[in-house]
Structure formats: structure tokens, C-alpha cells
Motif scaffolding. Structure first.
Motif, PDB file in Angstrom:
ATOM      1  N   ASP A  31       0.827  -1.210   0.000  1.00  0.00           N
ATOM      2  CA  ASP A  31       0.000   0.000   0.000  1.00  0.00           C
ATOM      3  C   ASP A  31       0.864   1.264   0.000  1.00  0.00           C
ATOM      4  OD1 ASP A  31      -2.316  -1.597   0.161  1.00  0.00           O
ATOM      5  OD2 ASP A  31      -2.076  -1.740   2.344  1.00  0.00           O
ATOM      6  N   ILE A  32       1.970   1.157   0.670  1.00  0.00           N
ATOM      7  CA  ILE A  32       2.910   2.280   0.740  1.00  0.00           C
ATOM      8  C   ILE A  32       4.288   1.735   0.399  1.00  0.00           C
ATOM      9  CG2 ILE A  32       3.980   4.013   2.245  1.00  0.00           C
ATOM     10  CD1 ILE A  32       1.391   4.016   3.877  1.00  0.00           C
ATOM     11  N   ILE A  33       4.999   2.445  -0.471  1.00  0.00           N
ATOM     12  CA  ILE A  33       6.291   1.959  -0.957  1.00  0.00           C
ATOM     13  C   ILE A  33       7.413   2.794  -0.340  1.00  0.00           C
ATOM     14  CG2 ILE A  33       7.735   1.575  -2.985  1.00  0.00           C
ATOM     15  CD1 ILE A  33       5.340  -0.283  -2.795  1.00  0.00           C
ATOM     16  N   LEU A  34       8.397   2.067   0.163  1.00  0.00           N
ATOM     17  CA  LEU A  34       9.625   2.694   0.644  1.00  0.00           C
ATOM     18  C   LEU A  34      10.752   2.385  -0.325  1.00  0.00           C
ATOM     19  CD1 LEU A  34       9.546   1.830   4.483  1.00  0.00           C
ATOM     20  CD2 LEU A  34       8.499   3.763   3.290  1.00  0.00           C
ATOM     21  N   GLY A  35      11.561   3.380  -0.604  1.00  0.00           N
ATOM     22  CA  GLY A  35      12.719   3.160  -1.460  1.00  0.00           C
ATOM     23  C   GLY A  35      13.954   2.846  -0.631  1.00  0.00           C
ATOM     24  N   GLY A  36      14.911   2.193  -1.275  1.00  0.00           N
ATOM     25  CA  GLY A  36      16.155   1.843  -0.574  1.00  0.00           C
ATOM     26  C   GLY A  36      17.346   1.972  -1.498  1.00  0.00           C
ATOM     27  N   LEU A  37      18.446   2.469  -0.984  1.00  0.00           N
ATOM     28  CA  LEU A  37      19.693   2.601  -1.734  1.00  0.00           C
ATOM     29  C   LEU A  37      20.809   1.975  -0.913  1.00  0.00           C
ATOM     30  CD1 LEU A  37      19.362   6.340  -2.889  1.00  0.00           C
ATOM     31  CD2 LEU A  37      18.972   4.297  -4.292  1.00  0.00           C
ATOM     32  N   PHE A  38      21.425   0.903  -1.468  1.00  0.00           N
ATOM     33  CA  PHE A  38      22.467   0.176  -0.750  1.00  0.00           C
ATOM     34  C   PHE A  38      23.620  -0.142  -1.685  1.00  0.00           C
ATOM     35  CE2 PHE A  38      18.570  -0.626   1.578  1.00  0.00           C
ATOM     36  CZ  PHE A  38      18.960  -0.458   2.894  1.00  0.00           C
ATOM     37  N   PRO A  39      24.856  -0.143  -1.156  1.00  0.00           N
ATOM     38  CA  PRO A  39      26.024  -0.465  -1.995  1.00  0.00           C
ATOM     39  C   PRO A  39      26.234  -1.973  -2.078  1.00  0.00           C
ATOM     40  CG  PRO A  39      26.758   0.204   0.191  1.00  0.00           C
ATOM     41  CD  PRO A  39      25.256   0.291   0.203  1.00  0.00           C
ATOM     42  N   MET A  91      -2.395  -2.177   6.891  1.00  0.00           N
ATOM     43  CA  MET A  91      -1.575  -1.501   5.889  1.00  0.00           C
ATOM     44  C   MET A  91      -0.365  -2.376   5.596  1.00  0.00           C
ATOM     45  SD  MET A  91      -3.066   1.447   5.221  1.00  0.00           S
ATOM     46  CE  MET A  91      -1.759   2.323   4.408  1.00  0.00           C
ATOM     47  N   THR A  92       0.010  -2.397   4.337  1.00  0.00           N
ATOM     48  CA  THR A  92       1.169  -3.197   3.931  1.00  0.00           C
ATOM     49  C   THR A  92       2.230  -2.280   3.336  1.00  0.00           C
ATOM     50  OG1 THR A  92      -0.266  -5.088   3.431  1.00  0.00           O
ATOM     51  CG2 THR A  92       1.949  -5.091   2.477  1.00  0.00           C
ATOM     52  N   LEU A  93       3.421  -2.472   3.824  1.00  0.00           N
ATOM     53  CA  LEU A  93       4.551  -1.712   3.298  1.00  0.00           C
ATOM     54  C   LEU A  93       5.238  -2.510   2.210  1.00  0.00           C
ATOM     55  CD1 LEU A  93       6.250  -0.216   6.516  1.00  0.00           C
ATOM     56  CD2 LEU A  93       4.665   0.912   4.945  1.00  0.00           C
ATOM     57  N   GLY A  94       5.511  -1.862   1.104  1.00  0.00           N
ATOM     58  CA  GLY A  94       6.307  -2.469   0.047  1.00  0.00           C
ATOM     59  C   GLY A  94       7.655  -1.756  -0.056  1.00  0.00           C
ATOM     60  N   TYR A  95       8.483  -2.231  -0.981  1.00  0.00           N
ATOM     61  CA  TYR A  95       9.811  -1.620  -1.100  1.00  0.00           C
ATOM     62  C   TYR A  95      10.330  -1.740  -2.527  1.00  0.00           C
ATOM     63  CZ  TYR A  95      11.052  -6.544  -0.229  1.00  0.00           C
ATOM     64  OH  TYR A  95      11.112  -7.906  -0.259  1.00  0.00           O
TER      65      TYR A  95
END
Length: 994
Positions: A31-39, A91-95
């Protein structure tokens, strides 16, 4: 125009999606998307783009196991939140997670994906597009790692107010909210870390260091802050170099040459592991050992640097690490990773291949493998040592726990916990939106955001006001700069005796919440320098200055390069390498080595020192002799000599001399306020009393003998009471001077530090030198008057007048006190009192000896001279002498008159004096008669003056025969008449016995 913009954004998004295939991202719907940046990789392959064809995305190389673990921490936190019944229920968090490859370009490429999707949603193109695979907007981004990368990402995300919560970017530049509006982080900024580095250097007493920093937004600000802190602590920097993982070989060689030639053993490094790795490899190749590396958090536990083959060069590393956190269940979650079970994680396949050094066939997973997975990689960094042909195929049954990789190093979860905390921070911000009560919200009129249509800027608003308690019971709230204040652990690199790997031993901590001076704690017993030594290495430009010396600046050299200079007298240093010597307290002085202060020597005219003993003995001797004379005079008080010297005034004179000798004792011993106030008045009054007695006694006799005819007025005027009254009046003037002095400016004890540095002279501050001058001046004035009268009285009968001795005593008095003035002015300290004591004793002894010793000698050893006849004879001789002079004077005057008239020689006036002027005595006596007269207590005196000699013959009988003797004397001398001088002569002859 709107349609044109839509097409442009769709084109961009389509290209971005094509560049990131299914295996290059980790993605899950929600339902809600979180972004991620990883090396996930350490870098990209260098590739020359000649632009002869369409440019391709650069290839990422050198697998980063820790980066994959951080990614897993984000996925674990999201799944844990989704399964929580209290946090974001229903609520479901996506990524959507991308690999930055530790480069800005790849990070911006991924960030464009987030921005493009948000822009498409803001255009509301559903009526134009039938997007069945529509992905909701990214409302927050977790990442990135490096500060340089986060700076670029923050600039882009800030344009759209998309909140960015970094887990590892610590540059203090990112605290600037004017430039980075939407940036927050769960790691402390480098300002505290740079301060902690300077504190460590100060703790180990190092002052000569070199600095190396990554040439990016992490290294440059960090090392700049360190320089500021070092300057405040007098730490000097020998060299300062910038590095980068993209530096060419020549630049690396130059930096290594500087390190090798430097005398600084401590090197402070603000860099990430990938940027530092090329430099360390060259140092290892040259085998440059003996350096102490102070590591920033970004590489202190980097798997790229903390390798056994590098340990001999960087084994003395002390670094900073974030406080470790606890993530329950995370260990089991890491062990469950498997390519077949991780459908949402496109990085799992490459992780599996790099962990077990095998390759997965194309049919192992329902997606094609990335061609980069089979490329060779650098030694030990997770990409294999050859192409796929040299790797065995993976079975899929490999055990993840059987291989030691940084991925499974979960003993100290630092960055991983920061990732976990960042995800929970966003979740709690969403929870605040979810539970918001209308009218109490953070937006206009207390309104609340709609959780189903929440936008990024609304989440940012709630993140700025976030306040919750994490799973470790700690309060989490971002400050006004978007930072979390945290503590650091201090680690030391050790070589494990079990498997030879590098382990990070915690040897201390740095508490940013503590007050200054108490933030740093280090357990030196746990530190191994170079892997084995316990001795702290030396890294100073100059050797430490020992206690008793200070650092002296050498012209043209840094302040840390100095010479050791002995502390001057009166200053000390009790510590090693002191910057300055401290002054001793006022009553203290430095010891011989100038390492401490010792009490100053106290000096005054003491009773116990030889000089003080000698003066005391002389004073006691004077008191004894004066007392002896007083006893003699008391015992022989009825003898003619004692009576002739004015007995009562002599007693008072001896008493005053006792006071003079006694007053000198007040000048000996430690001066106290009462002794200082007593000694000068006692001395002044005693001497004035003494001089007054001498003056009155001398003047009385002089006036009596100078009087023509003694009358009752003379006797009344010079009666005993009046004499004492005059003595009292003279003394009273001195008493008034002393009272005024004591009232207006009383003397007091004074500790004089100025005369000599090592000695405190305890003296008397006289209060008023003018008053002291008046006191001595008045005494000298009386002495001068006394000297005048004594000089005039020098020819009176010496048996009782002692004029010559008084004159001599006054000369001694003047010599003593005239000499006293320059001596008093030129001496200092205890010698001032000594000079005054010597003057008092000398003057007192002079008076005592000159006035009384001759009389004591006559009384004790010449009693024959202590008779009435002797005294009267002396007195009569003086009287006849005066009369003879008068007779001869009249005779000469008459002769001159006769000669002037031309007459004959006139007859001389008759008198009771037989004159012999070139003639014989007209009444010569036989020799036997003369001897008989002498035996009858008579006397015969010859007085020579002018041109002739007068012979005086007197005979004294018992008092009752005085009248007959006088008649016989008149007959014998054929004198028929007496003038007025005869009466005067008889009075003076009888005066001493009255």
C-alpha cells in the motif's frame, strides 16, 4: 503540453526500468512503498564510452557482503512491521531497493526511478493510461551509504520533498537544512567523531600527526573539523593529503612517499574503505610499518581493509564504530536467504554465487542471470577469481552457515541496526498519520493527512516531529538538523589467534552526552599496538619536556616542534611537556629543579641566629652594667661624688639608660604588630628622657657657676622639683609625637616579598617615615642643645660636673646617629633592625661609659678622692681661678690707665690671692709648714694664665672650724677687704655639699 510531458516522463521511466532489470532490484508491492539505496557492489568497471553506439549502463563490480546484509535489514524490518498487529494495521509496506554500486551516478540513476514514479502519480494520468502494473509512489527513501552519494541524492529528492533517511552518511554538511531540506539520518554527524579523534590524540599525548581524507563530501568536511579541534589542542599536522578510489597510480605513489618520509607516526584518516584501499595496498607493497592509524567510522570495520594480509601495516589501528544494536530474529532471517525463496530479492542469486564461488544455471531461477555475475573480481572481495567456466555449478543445497563472510558477521550490528531504525522511523511517522485526530494534526487548521493518499511531503512533516521509543528502550527523535545524537565505541584491531582473522576489540567509548573532559573512556590494558605491544608509541615532533621545563618555540617551525627551556626562578612545572611554567604562590618559591614550590625562607632578626644572640648579649650586658652602676650609686649615695653629680637626676638618668638598652630587645625576634608599635616609641622616649636628664643637670650647674651672685631666686629656680618638671616637659613632647604617630599611621608587621625572590623578610612597616624622622630629629635636637651646654661647662670642676665626658658622649651620640641615617637607608630586611639596634646600643654604651664609668672608678678604686675636701678643693680652685682672671684683668686695665697718664706704676688692688708675676711670693712658708698644711687636708693649686702664675692655697678643717680657718686665711694673705667676688667664690666652694 501536458500530454507531451507525460510522454517524456513515461519515456524516462521506461528507460530507467530497462536499465534495472528484475535481477538488479529488490521489489515488493504494498500500500505504501519505501525506497532503498544500498552499496551491493564497491564500484563500477572503468569503461571508455566512445559514443559510437548507444551508451550502456556501467557494470558494477566487487561484491559487498555487508551491503547485502544492510539490504536484508531493511527487508526484515518491513516484514516485521507488516506482521505487527499494532503498527500500521491493515496496511502493507512495500519496497523498491536499488544498488548504488558506491557511486554517485548509479545512485542518481536509482533516485530518478523514485522521482519519476512520484511525478507520474502527481500527473494523475490514469484516464490516459491503462496501467495494470501501476506501482504506488515512493513516499520515503532509506539510504544512501556514503556522504558524497547522499549529498547528490538529497539534492534531487529535496526538490520533491521526498524524505531521505540515511543510515551511514555522517558528513556534517548534510546538517544544512537550507540545502538539504528532506534529509534525515540515524547516524551521528562527523562533528562529534572529529572531536573524539582529537580527544584520543590528546589522551595519548601525541601532537605530531598526518591526515588523509577522501576527496568527497565525507572526507573533506570531516578532516576540516578535525583540524579545527587539533588547533585548539595544540596538535600539529605534518601533512594533509586527499585520496580517492579513482586516483591514478602516480597520485597514490606521491601520497605514499609523503607518508614514508614523514616523522609523524599517527595518521588520521577520514575515508571510506573503497577510497582507502588503493593507498593501503601500495603501503603494504612497500612494507611501511610503524604507523598508528586513527580510523573514522566509515572504514574502521571495513572488510576491504581489515584483512590479515594487511595487518602488519595497519595492525595499530584505533577506530570508531557506531553503538551496536540488537535486532531479535535477524540472525535467523539472514540464514534463511536462498535464491529459490527470495523471489522479491533480485540480489539473492548473485549473493549465493559469490558466497559459495559457484554459478547458478540459467534454469535455476525463473529469470535470466545477469551477465555480470560471472565476471572475475578482485581478490577475496566476493566476485570469484575467474569466469563461469572456472566455477562449479551451484547445487542449491549449500549451507550458508558453513562459510565465513561479512554477511554473517552479526555480532556487532551497527549499520544494520541503523537501517532497521530508519525503517521504523518512517513506519512510526506513518503510524502518526494513521492515528491522527482531526483538529490535532500538524497541518493547516490541525488537519490530518489521509493515510491512503499520503504524500511524501506529509511524511517528511511527521518525521521532523517524530518521537518514539525503539526496541532497545531508547528515545528516538530527530533534532532541528535532522540528526540523531549517538555514542561511539572505540575499537582496536587484533589478530585472532584462532583463525588469523582481524577482529575488532572494543577498548573504550565516547559519550557525546557527557560534559567536556569526561566524554572519552579508554581501557589501555586492552590495546595492542602493532598487534602485540602494550607500550604507547611516540608521535611528537620533539621529545617531551621533563617537569621543571617548558616548551620553547623554535622560529620557523610548527608550534609542536619546540625546545625544552628551564623554568625561570619562581616558576615551576610539575607535568611533562608543559606549555608554560606556573608561578609559585606568593609565599612560595620554586625548588632547585623547578618541579614544585617550596615555602620561601622566612627571615627576620631572630633570637637564635648568631647575630641576634650577639646583639641580645650586648643589650643584656648594657642592662647589667647600668644596673651595676645604679647599685653602686645607691650604695654610695651619701658620698661627695654622688652628691656632686645631682644624685636624683643621676638615678633618673640610669633608669632611662636601662630603658634604652631594654628597648633594643624589641627589635629582635619576629616582628608582630604590637612590637612594631612599641619599639620606636620606646626607643625615642627612652633616649629623650636620657638626654633631658643630662641637659637639665649640665645646664643647672652651668647657670649656677655663671651667676654673678647666687641668690635665693637661683636656688628656687634650680630646685629639684623644677628639674624633674623640665625633664618631664622635654619627654612629654616626644610622647606627643609618638601618640600622634600611633594614631595616624601606626606601624605594623609586614611581609616583604620584593627584596629577594627566595626570601620573605618580616619587617616592621613604620607607617610614616616622617613621624620616625620627627622622633629621631627631636632627640638629636635635644642632644645638640645638651652638647652646647656641655661644651660651655667643660672648664667647670670636673669632680662633679663631668662636662668633658658629656661633651664626648654627645659627640659619640651624633656620630652614631649621623652614621645611622645612610646605613638605615641602604640596608634592607632584617639588617634594618640590626642597624637600629647597633645604633641604640652604641649610643647607650657611649652615654653610660662617658658619664658614669669614671665616677664608679673613683668610688670603687679611688676612695681617697671621694672626700669633701677633694671636692671643695676642686671647686675652690675653679673659683679662685675665675677671681684671679678678673683681678688680673682689672690690674691690666689700671696699669694701662696709669701709663696713659704718664704716672708711676699704680698699686695693685688688694686681694686674697698671692700673685707671682716675675716676683717671689711675699709670704713664703717653710717647706715643713707646707707639708704640714697638706697633711691637714689642705690643697695648693697653681693656675697659669696670661703672663703669670697664680698660686691658690686653701685649708679646710672640720665644719665647726670653718669660721676660724677663714679668719686665718684672711690674716695669712693680709687681705683687709673682700669684694663681691669673694662672696661668690665662697658660695661655689660650698655648693657641691649642699
Amino acid at each position: 503540453m501536458t500530454l507531451y510531458s507525460c510522454c517524456l516522463i513515461l519515456l524516462l521511466f521506461t528507460w530507467n526500468t530497462a536499465a534495472y532489470g528484475p535481477n538488479q532490484r529488490a521489489q515488493k508491492k504494498g500500500d505504501i512503498i519505501l525506497g532503498g539505496l544500498f552499496p551491493i557492489h564497491f564500484g563500477v568497471a572503468a569503461k571508455d564510452q566512445d559514443l559510437k553506439s548507444r551508451p550502456e549502463s556501467v557494470e558494477c563490480i566487487r561484491y559487498n557482503f555487508r551491503g547485502f546484509r544492510w539490504l536484508q535489514a531493511m527487508i526484515f524490518a518491513i516484514e516485521e512491521i507488516n506482521s505487527s498487529p499494532t503498527l500500521l494495521p491493515n496496511m502493507t509496506l512495500g519496497y523498491r531497493i536499488f544498488d548504488t554500486c558506491n557511486t554517485v551516478s548509479k545512485a542518481l540513476e536509482a533516485t530518478l526511478s523514485f522521482v519519476a514514479q512520484n511525478k507520474i502519480d502527481s500527473l494523475n494520468l490514469d484516464e490516459f493510461c491503462n496501467c495494470s502494473e501501476h506501482i504506488p509512489s515512493t513516499i520515503a527513501v532509506v539510504g544512501a551509504t556514503g556522504s558524497g552519494i547522499s549529498t547528490a541524492v538529497a539534492n534531487l529528492l529535496g526538490l520533491f520533498y521526498i524524505p531521505q533517511v540515511s543510515y551511514a552518511s555522517s558528513s556534517r554538511l548534510l546538517s544544512n537544512k537550507n540545502q538539504f531540506k528532506s534529509f534525515l539520518r540515524t547516524i551521528p554527524n562527523d562533528e562529534h567523531q572529529a572531536t573524539a579523534m582529537a580527544d584520543i590524540i590528546e589522551y595519548f599525548r601525541w601532537n605530531w600527526v598526518g591526515t588523509i581524507a577522501a576527496d568527497d563530501d565525507y572526507g573533506r568536511p570531516g578532516i576540516e573539523k578535525f583540524r579545527e579541534e587539533a588547533e585548539e589542542r595544540d596538535i600539529c599536522i605534518d601533512f594533509s593529503e586527499l585520496i580517492s578510489q579513482y586516483s591514478d597510480e602516480e597520485e597514490i605513489q606521491q601520497v605514499v612517499e609523503v607518508i614514508q618520509n614523514s616523522t609523524a607516526r599517527v595518521i588520521v584518516v577520514f575515508s571510506s574503505g573503497p577510497d582507502l584501499e588503493p593507498l593501503i595496498k601500495e603501503i603494504v607493497r612497500r612494507n611501511i610499518t610503524g604507523k598508528i592509524w586513527l580510523a573514522s567510522e566509515a572504514w574502521a570495520s571495513s572488510s576491504l581493509i581489515a584483512m590479515p594480509e594487511f595487518f602488519r601495516v595497519i595492525g595499530s589501528t584505533i577506530g570508531f564504530a557506531l553503538k551496536a544494536g540488537q535486532i531479535p530474529g535477524f540472525r535467523e532471517f539472514l540464514q534463511k536467504v536462498h535464491p529459490k525463496k527470495s523471489n522479491n530479492n533480485g540480489f539473492a542469486k548473485e549473493f549465493w554465487e559469490e558466497t559459495f564461488n559457484c554459478y547458478l544455471s540459467d534454469g535455476f531461477k525463473n529469470s535470466p542471470a545477469s551477465p555480470s555475475f560471472h565476471k572475475g573480481h578482485e581478490e577475496g572481495l566476493g566476485a570469484g577469481n575467474g569466469t563461469a567456466a572456472f566455477r562449479p555449478p551451484c547445487t542449491g543445497d549449500e549451507n550458508i552457515t558453513s562459510v565465513e563472510t561479512p554477511y554473517m558477521d552479526y555480532t556487532h550490528l551497527r549499520i544494520s541496526y541503523n537501517v532497521y531504525l530508519a525503517v521504523y522511523s518512517i513506519a512510526h511517522a506513518l503510524q502518526d498519520i494513521y492515528t491522527c485526530t482531526p483538529g490535532k494534526g500538524l497541518f493547516t487548521n490541525g488537519s490530518c493527512a489521509d493515510i491512503k493518499k499520503v504524500e511524501a511531503w506529509q511524511v517528511l512533516k511527521h518525521l521532523r516531529h517524530l518521537n518514539f521509543t525503539n526496541n532497545m528502550g531508547e528515545q528516538v527523535d530527530f533534532d532541528e538538523f535532522g540528526d540523531l545524537v549517538g555514542n561511539y565505541s572505540i575499537i582496536n584491531w587484533h589478530l585472532s589467534p584462532e583463525d588469523g582473522s582481524v577482529v575488532f576489540e572494543e577498548v573504550g567509548h565516547y559519550n557525546v552526552y557527557a560534559k567536556k573532559g569526561e566524554r572519552l573512556f579508554i581501557n589501555e590494558n586492552k590495546i595492542l599496538w602493532g598487534g602485540f605491544s602494550k607500550e604507547v608509541p611516540f608521535s611528537n615532533c620533539s621529545r617531551d619536556c621533563l617537569p621543571g621545563t617548558r616548551k620553547g618555540i623554535i622560529e620557523g617551525e610548527p608550534t609542536c616542534c619546540f625546545e625544552c627551556v628551564d623554568c625561570p626562578d619562581g616558576e615551576y612545572s610539575d607535568e611533562t611537556d608543559a606549555s608554560a611554567c606556573d608561578k609559585c604562590p606568593e609565599d612560595y618559591w620554586s625548588n632547585e629543579n623547578h618541579t614544585s614550590c617550596i615555602p620561601k625562607q622566612i627571615e627576620f632578626l631572630s633570637w637564635t641566629e648568631p647575630f641576634g644572640i650577639a646583639l641580645t648579649l650586648f643589650a643584656v650586658l648594657g642592662i647589667f652594667l647600668t644596673s651595676f652602676v645604679l647599685g653602686v650609686f645607691t650604695k654610695f649615695r651619701n658620698t661627695p661624688i654622688v652628691k656632686a653629680t645631682n644624685r636624683e637626676l643621676s638615678y633618673l638618668l640610669l633608669f632611662s639608660l636601662l630603658c634604652c638598652f631594654s628597648s633594643s630587645l624589641f627589635f629582635i625576634g619576629e616582628p608582630q604588630n604590637w612590637t612594631c608599635r612599641l619599639r620606636q616609641p620606646a626607643f625615642g622616649i627612652s633616649f629623650v628622657l636620657c638626654i633631658s636628664c643630662i641637659l637639665v643637670k649640665t645646664n643647672r650647674v652651668l647657670l649656677v657657676f655663671e651667676a654673678k651672685i647666687p641668690t635665693s631666686l637661683h636656688r628656687k629656680w634650680w630646685g629639684l622639683n623644677l628639674q624633674f618638671l623640665l625633664v618631664f616637659l622635654c619627654t612629654f613632647v616626644q610622647i606627643v609625637i609618638c601618640v600622634i604617630w600611633l594614631y595616624t599611621a601606626p606601624p605594623s608587621s609586614y611581609r616583604n616579598h620584593e627584596l629577594e625572590d627566595e626570601i620573605i623578610f618580616i619587617t616592621c612597616h613604620e607607617g610614616s617615615l616622617m613621624a620616625l624622622g620627627f622622633l629621631i630629629g627631636y632627640t638629636c635636637l635635644l642632644a645638640a642643645i645638651c652638647f652646647f651646654f656641655a661644651f660651655k661647662s667643660r672648664k667647670l670642676p670636673e669632680n662633679f660636673n663631668e662636662a668633658k665626658f658629656i661633651t664626648f658622649s654627645m659627640l659619640i651620640f651624633f656620630i652614631v646617629w649621623i652614621s645611622f641615617i645612610p646605613a638605615y637607608a641602604s640596608t634592607y630586611g632584617k639588617f634594618v633592625s640590626a642597624v637600629e639596634v647597633i645604633a641604640i646600643l652604641a649610643a647607650s654604651f657611649g652615654l653610660l661609659a662617658c658619664i658614669f664609668f669614671n665616677k664608679v672608678y673613683i668610688i670603687l678604686f679611688k676612695p681617697s678622692r671621694n672626700t669633701i675636701e677633694e671636692v671643695r678643693c676642686s671647686t675652690a680652685a675653679h673659683a679662685f681661678k675665675v677671681a684671679a682672671r678678673a683681678t688680673l684683668r682689672r690690674s691690666n686695665v689700671s696699669r694701662k690707665r696709669s701709663n696713659s697718664l704718664g704716672g708711676s706704676t699704680g698699686s695693685t688692688p688688694s686681694s686674697s690671692i698671692s700673685s707671682k708675676s716675675n716676683h717671689e711670693d711675699p709670704f713664703p712658708l717653710p717647706a715643713s709648714a707646707e707639708r704640714q698644711r697638706q697633711q691637714q687636708r689642705g690643697c695648693k693649686q697653681k693656675v697659669s694664665f696670661g703672663s703669670g702664675t697664680v698660686t691658690l692655697s686653701l685649708s679646710f678643717e672640720e665644719p665647726q672650724k670653718n669660721a676660724m680657718a677663714n679668719r686665718n686665711a684672711k690674716r695669712r694673705n693680709s687681705l683687709e677687704a673682700q669684694n663681691s667676688d669673694d662672696s661668690l667664690m665662697r658660695h661655689r666652694a660650698l655648693l657641691p655639699l649642699q
